[in-house]
Design an enzyme around this catalytic site. Structure first.
Site, PDB file in Angstrom:
ATOM      1  N   ASP A  77     129.592   5.871  90.764  1.00  0.00           N
ATOM      2  CA  ASP A  77     128.902   6.372  91.951  1.00  0.00           C
ATOM      3  C   ASP A  77     128.124   7.650  91.662  1.00  0.00           C
ATOM      4  OD1 ASP A  77     128.146   6.902  94.550  1.00  0.00           O
ATOM      5  OD2 ASP A  77     130.135   7.514  95.229  1.00  0.00           O
ATOM      6  N   MET A 127     132.905   9.332  89.523  1.00  0.00           N
ATOM      7  CA  MET A 127     131.709   9.983  90.062  1.00  0.00           C
ATOM      8  C   MET A 127     130.818  10.442  88.913  1.00  0.00           C
ATOM      9  SD  MET A 127     131.988  10.019  93.437  1.00  0.00           S
ATOM     10  CE  MET A 127     130.492  10.964  93.656  1.00  0.00           C
ATOM     11  N   ASP A 186     129.752   6.730 102.716  1.00  0.00           N
ATOM     12  CA  ASP A 186     130.194   8.056 102.260  1.00  0.00           C
ATOM     13  C   ASP A 186     130.644   8.930 103.419  1.00  0.00           C
ATOM     14  OD1 ASP A 186     129.790   8.007  99.408  1.00  0.00           O
ATOM     15  OD2 ASP A 186     127.647   7.849  99.840  1.00  0.00           O
ATOM     16  N   SER A 210     124.521   2.423  98.942  1.00  0.00           N
ATOM     17  CA  SER A 210     125.161   3.519  99.688  1.00  0.00           C
ATOM     18  C   SER A 210     124.259   3.877 100.857  1.00  0.00           C
ATOM     19  CB  SER A 210     125.335   4.736  98.776  1.00  0.00           C
ATOM     20  OG  SER A 210     125.629   5.864  99.575  1.00  0.00           O
ATOM     21  N   HIS A 222     128.513   0.708 100.619  1.00  0.00           N
ATOM     22  CA  HIS A 222     129.259   1.920 100.271  1.00  0.00           C
ATOM     23  C   HIS A 222     128.993   2.953 101.366  1.00  0.00           C
ATOM     24  CE1 HIS A 222     131.138   4.729  97.394  1.00  0.00           C
ATOM     25  NE2 HIS A 222     130.222   5.605  97.783  1.00  0.00           N
ATOM     26  N   MET A 231     132.033  12.511 104.546  1.00  0.00           N
ATOM     27  CA  MET A 231     132.148  13.918 104.117  1.00  0.00           C
ATOM     28  C   MET A 231     132.538  14.772 105.313  1.00  0.00           C
ATOM     29  SD  MET A 231     128.753  14.158 101.766  1.00  0.00           S
ATOM     30  CE  MET A 231     128.242  12.781 100.725  1.00  0.00           C
ATOM     31  N   MET A 263     135.339  11.546 101.062  1.00  0.00           N
ATOM     32  CA  MET A 263     135.188  12.853 100.413  1.00  0.00           C
ATOM     33  C   MET A 263     135.638  13.886 101.433  1.00  0.00           C
ATOM     34  SD  MET A 263     131.578  12.038  98.607  1.00  0.00           S
ATOM     35  CE  MET A 263     131.302  10.706  99.766  1.00  0.00           C
ATOM     36  N   HIS A 279     134.201   5.645 101.105  1.00  0.00           N
ATOM     37  CA  HIS A 279     134.483   6.675 100.097  1.00  0.00           C
ATOM     38  C   HIS A 279     134.789   7.976 100.836  1.00  0.00           C
ATOM     39  CE1 HIS A 279     132.606   9.220  96.577  1.00  0.00           C
ATOM     40  NE2 HIS A 279     133.902   9.428  96.705  1.00  0.00           N
TER      41      HIS A 279
HETATM   42  C1  DX5 Z   1     127.564  11.296  96.596  1.00  0.00           C
HETATM   43  C2  DX5 Z   1     127.980   9.988  97.220  1.00  0.00           C
HETATM   44  C3  DX5 Z   1     127.243   8.833  96.660  1.00  0.00           C
HETATM   45  C4  DX5 Z   1     125.772   8.835  96.978  1.00  0.00           C
HETATM   46  C5  DX5 Z   1     125.044   8.074  95.923  1.00  0.00           C
HETATM   47  O1  DX5 Z   1     128.318  12.312  97.151  1.00  0.00           O
HETATM   48  O2  DX5 Z   1     129.361   9.754  97.044  1.00  0.00           O
HETATM   49  O3  DX5 Z   1     127.803   7.607  97.094  1.00  0.00           O
HETATM   50  O4  DX5 Z   1     125.474   8.263  98.222  1.00  0.00           O
HETATM   51  O5  DX5 Z   1     123.684   8.238  96.132  1.00  0.00           O
HETATM   52  P1  DX5 Z   1     122.663   8.167  94.940  1.00  0.00           P
HETATM   53  O6  DX5 Z   1     122.710   6.770  94.438  1.00  0.00           O
HETATM   54  O7  DX5 Z   1     121.348   8.527  95.575  1.00  0.00           O
HETATM   55  O8  DX5 Z   1     123.108   9.172  93.922  1.00  0.00           O
HETATM   56 ZN    ZN Z   2     130.064   7.674  97.379  1.00  0.00          ZN
END
Ligand code: DX5
Ligand code: ZN
Length: 223
Positions: A177, A139, A37, A10, A35, A39, A70, A68
């Site tokens: 994740d 998650m 993320d 990620s 991956h 947000m 969010m 992903h």
């Molecule tokens: C959390 C994200 C994850 C995050 C994982 O909100 O969706 O993908 O990047 O990071 P680690 O492996 O550090 O928990």
């Molecule tokens: Zn994620």
């Protein structure tokens, strides 16, 4: 399907000033996908990146990108990320009720469609979707930040989901994740996960390439 095992670093925990190099480092170390993320400051309190970053990275890596979402309105963003180069797009079941429509739209645009669920969301919320999506994101932390400690109880959802998939014969993959590292990855794989996301365990390690290699070896070596 239960024998598919992939490592997805990620990039949330990568050094954003050197993103292309960081991505190439994990690519050479054996990462299978990236991956990414997304947000929006609404669905989760944090704010990260938009399609521009995916588009920019597309020129520097051959790795498939798993986006992903969010975000509170995934229906507004899925297509833009696919156009930018995403190969798989997941959105949260808590964010949008018309999941079947959006999953179909994602697939129609040529990407894999995933449905994600927060630690507090019962697995039954996704039960009726299993034949319409390509992967389910379980998650194991509350979404919003990298580097959190995993919530071990969420593994029970992975086990139950694996059972549903195997017994009913669905062709859906399980992505896990949040908070995964060398010390707990065995439990995650043995619970039935296919796609293993790891952010801080790779990019916050002193040697990210070595960390990615070791995680990958571990994932592949497990029975
Ligand atoms: C959390 C994200 C994850 C995050 C994982 O909100 O969706 O993908 O990047 O990071 P680690 O492996 O550090 O928990
Ligand atoms: Zn994620």
């Amino acid at each position: 399907m239960s024998d598919v095992r992939r490592l997805l670093p990620s990039i949330l925990s990568a050094d954003f000033a050197y993103l292309a190099q960081q991505v190439q480092t994990v690519e050479q170390a054996g990462a299978d996908m990236l991956h990414v993320d997304i947000m929006d400051g609404h669905f989760v309190p944090n704010l990260t990146m938009g399609p521009l970053v995916v588009e920019a990275l597309r020129r520097y890596t051959r790795l498939p990108m798993d986006v992903h979402l969010m975000v509170a309105r995934p229906q507004d963003w899925a297509e833009a990320f696919i156009q930018a180069g995403a190969n798989a797009v997941s959105f949260h079941v808590e964010a949008y009720p018309h999941w079947h429509r959006l999953a179909q739209q994602i697939r129609k645009k040529g990407a894999l469609a995933g449905i994600a669920l927060n630690p507090g969301t019962p697995l039954h919320w996704v039960e009726s979707m299993l034949e319409y999506v390509d992967y389910v994101v379980v998650m194991t932390v509350n979404p919003g930040w990298g580097g959190q400690t995993w919530i071990e109880g969420c593994l029970e959802k992975v086990r139950l989901l694996r059972e549903w998939i195997d017994v009913r014969g669905f062709e859906v993959l399980i992505e896990v994740d949040g908070g995964i590292h060398e010390g707990n990855v065995a439990q995650v794989v043995q619970a039935g996960a296919n796609w293993i996301v790891a952010g801080s365990a790779i990019f916050c390690a002193p040697d990210p390439a070595e960390a990615a290699r070791r995680l990958k070896q571990r994932i592949l070596a497990l029975e």
